[in-house]
Design an enzyme around this catalytic site. Structure first.
Site, PDB file in Angstrom:
ATOM      1  N   ASP A  13       5.493  -6.960   2.298  1.00 47.03           N
ATOM      2  CA  ASP A  13       4.704  -7.536   1.151  1.00 47.03           C
ATOM      3  C   ASP A  13       5.491  -8.015   0.238  1.00 47.03           C
ATOM      4  O   ASP A  13       6.333  -7.346  -0.124  1.00 47.03           O
ATOM      5  CB  ASP A  13       3.587  -6.681   0.725  1.00 47.03           C
ATOM      6  CG  ASP A  13       2.215  -6.695   1.307  1.00 47.03           C
ATOM      7  OD1 ASP A  13       1.768  -7.802   1.499  1.00 47.03           O
ATOM      8  OD2 ASP A  13       1.615  -5.619   1.331  1.00 47.03           O
ATOM      9  N   LYS A  40       4.396 -11.452   3.139  1.00 49.34           N
ATOM     10  CA  LYS A  40       3.069 -11.799   2.822  1.00 49.34           C
ATOM     11  C   LYS A  40       2.970 -11.658   1.322  1.00 49.34           C
ATOM     12  O   LYS A  40       3.421 -11.060   0.509  1.00 49.34           O
ATOM     13  CB  LYS A  40       2.296 -10.834   3.596  1.00 49.34           C
ATOM     14  CG  LYS A  40       0.643 -10.641   3.226  1.00 49.34           C
ATOM     15  CD  LYS A  40      -0.068  -9.645   4.104  1.00 49.34           C
ATOM     16  CE  LYS A  40      -0.279  -8.381   3.711  1.00 49.34           C
ATOM     17  NZ  LYS A  40      -0.721  -7.912   2.358  1.00 49.34           N
ATOM     18  N   SER A  98       0.863  -1.210  -0.005  1.00 51.17           N
ATOM     19  CA  SER A  98       0.112  -0.135  -0.041  1.00 51.17           C
ATOM     20  C   SER A  98       0.939   1.295  -0.123  1.00 51.17           C
ATOM     21  O   SER A  98       0.427   2.339  -0.245  1.00 51.17           O
ATOM     22  CB  SER A  98      -0.843  -0.008   1.377  1.00 51.17           C
ATOM     23  OG  SER A  98      -0.220  -0.381   2.403  1.00 51.17           O
ATOM     24  N   GLU A 121      -9.140  -9.269   3.792  1.00 56.77           N
ATOM     25  CA  GLU A 121      -9.325  -8.061   3.446  1.00 56.77           C
ATOM     26  C   GLU A 121     -10.846  -7.858   2.711  1.00 56.77           C
ATOM     27  O   GLU A 121     -11.134  -8.569   1.810  1.00 56.77           O
ATOM     28  CB  GLU A 121      -8.343  -7.293   2.533  1.00 56.77           C
ATOM     29  CG  GLU A 121      -8.761  -6.017   2.049  1.00 56.77           C
ATOM     30  CD  GLU A 121      -7.446  -5.077   1.390  1.00 56.77           C
ATOM     31  OE1 GLU A 121      -6.482  -5.851   1.390  1.00 56.77           O
ATOM     32  OE2 GLU A 121      -7.691  -4.144   0.987  1.00 56.77           O
TER      33      GLU A 121
HETATM   34  O1  KIV Z   1      -0.437  -3.381   1.500  1.00 58.07           O
HETATM   35  C1  KIV Z   1      -0.901  -3.280   2.749  1.00 58.07           C
HETATM   36  O2  KIV Z   1      -0.770  -2.367   3.498  1.00 58.07           O
HETATM   37  C2  KIV Z   1      -1.811  -4.450   3.174  1.00 58.07           C
HETATM   38  C3  KIV Z   1      -2.698  -4.274   4.407  1.00 58.07           C
HETATM   39  C4  KIV Z   1      -3.582  -3.181   4.158  1.00 58.07           C
HETATM   40  C5  KIV Z   1      -3.193  -5.595   4.676  1.00 58.07           C
HETATM   41  O3  KIV Z   1      -1.913  -5.506   2.350  1.00 58.07           O
END
Ligand code: KIV
Length: 254
Positions: free
Chosen positions: A85, A113, A47, A182
């Site tokens: 991520d 993740k 994000s 989500e």
């Molecule tokens: O990229 C992100 O910040 C996310 C969260 C909102 C779960 O995947």
């Protein structure tokens, strides 16, 4: 957090006992503040593409950008578990997934993740096989926003509900330590939370998940373009900053 390092086992032990609060961090000072507030799970989320880098969605975020921000957050040496991520198209095969996850770990991440369930089960197994803890992400998958044509709630239709269960079970079978849900219909998120042996961390998925995660900039009111409906903004730091800067300008006679 009184200096004790949070582990995957600590987070898992919170399931059914205490809610798991989780927030995104993309830089050193934010990581320091969130860690001081006792947040046990920090996510360097992709994000950051929208809220920090000005991209229209997460599909533009590169591995080099993720590494840069993970390094900054890791320099805060948080007590929180630091997850990051895997960016768009960095985990197409198990081999690529492991190589990408290793790059994030080398930058300072303690877990990674990625988005998806059954479709990435081989990648999840490979990452965990390489000794890297894995956090799942189901429901609305922001890296698929272009093909999905927007950010939509998942699980209202029976087929979607069944797919969510199958994907969650695939992640559990592969060894994920927790899963982000989500924009999952609240009733389905509650069912998943009851059914799964691992913590669920919700975002726009109702109040009954084991934890809640938010984009920190949404919480603070500093996301520049868009704040999702599920966020209860707790401050308007953007307006406060503008006012503070105006006061400073006045103070120097500008
Ligand atoms: O990229 C992100 O910040 C996310 C969260 C909102 C779960 O995947």
């Amino acid at each position: 957090m009184a200096g004790s390092k949070i582990t995957v086992a600590d987070l898992q032990a919170m399931k059914g006992r205490a809610k798991i609060p989780s927030l995104t961090a993309y830089d050193y000072p934010t990581a320091r503040v969130l860690d001081a507030a006792g947040i046990p799970l920090l996510l360097v989320g992709d994000s950051l593409g929208m809220v920090v880098l000005g991209y229209p969605d997460t599909t533009h975020v590169t591995m080099a950008e993720m590494e840069h921000h993970v390094r900054a957050v890791a320099r805060a040496r948080p007590c929180a578990l630091l997850a990051a991520d895997l960016p768009f198209q960095s985990y197409a095969t198990p081999e690529q997934a492991v190589a990408s996850a290793r790059r994030l770990v080398a930058a300072g991440a303690e877990a990674v993740k990625a988005e998806g369930g059954r479709s990435i089960q081989a990648q999840v197994r490979a990452i965990i096989g390489a000794g890297i803890p894995f956090l799942g992400h189901l429901g609305m998958l922001p890296q698929h926003v272009l093909e999905e044509g927007g950010y939509h709630v998942k699980g209202r239709a029976d087929g979607e509900r069944q797919a969510l269960f199958a994907d969650a079970e695939a992640l559990v079978a592969a060894g994920a330590f927790a899963v982000v849900l989500e924009l999952v219909a609240a009733s389905v998120a509650r069912e998943l939370t009851q059914a799964l042996p691992i913590p669920t961390i919700g975002i726009g998925a109702g109040p009954d998940c084991d934890g809640q995660i938010l984009v920190t900039n949404d919480l603070l009111g500093t996301s520049p373009d868009y704040i999702p409906k599920h966020v209860k903004v707790r401050g308007d730091f953007a307006a406060e900053t503008t006012a503070l800067v105006a006061r400073w300008k006045t103070s120097i006679g500008a």
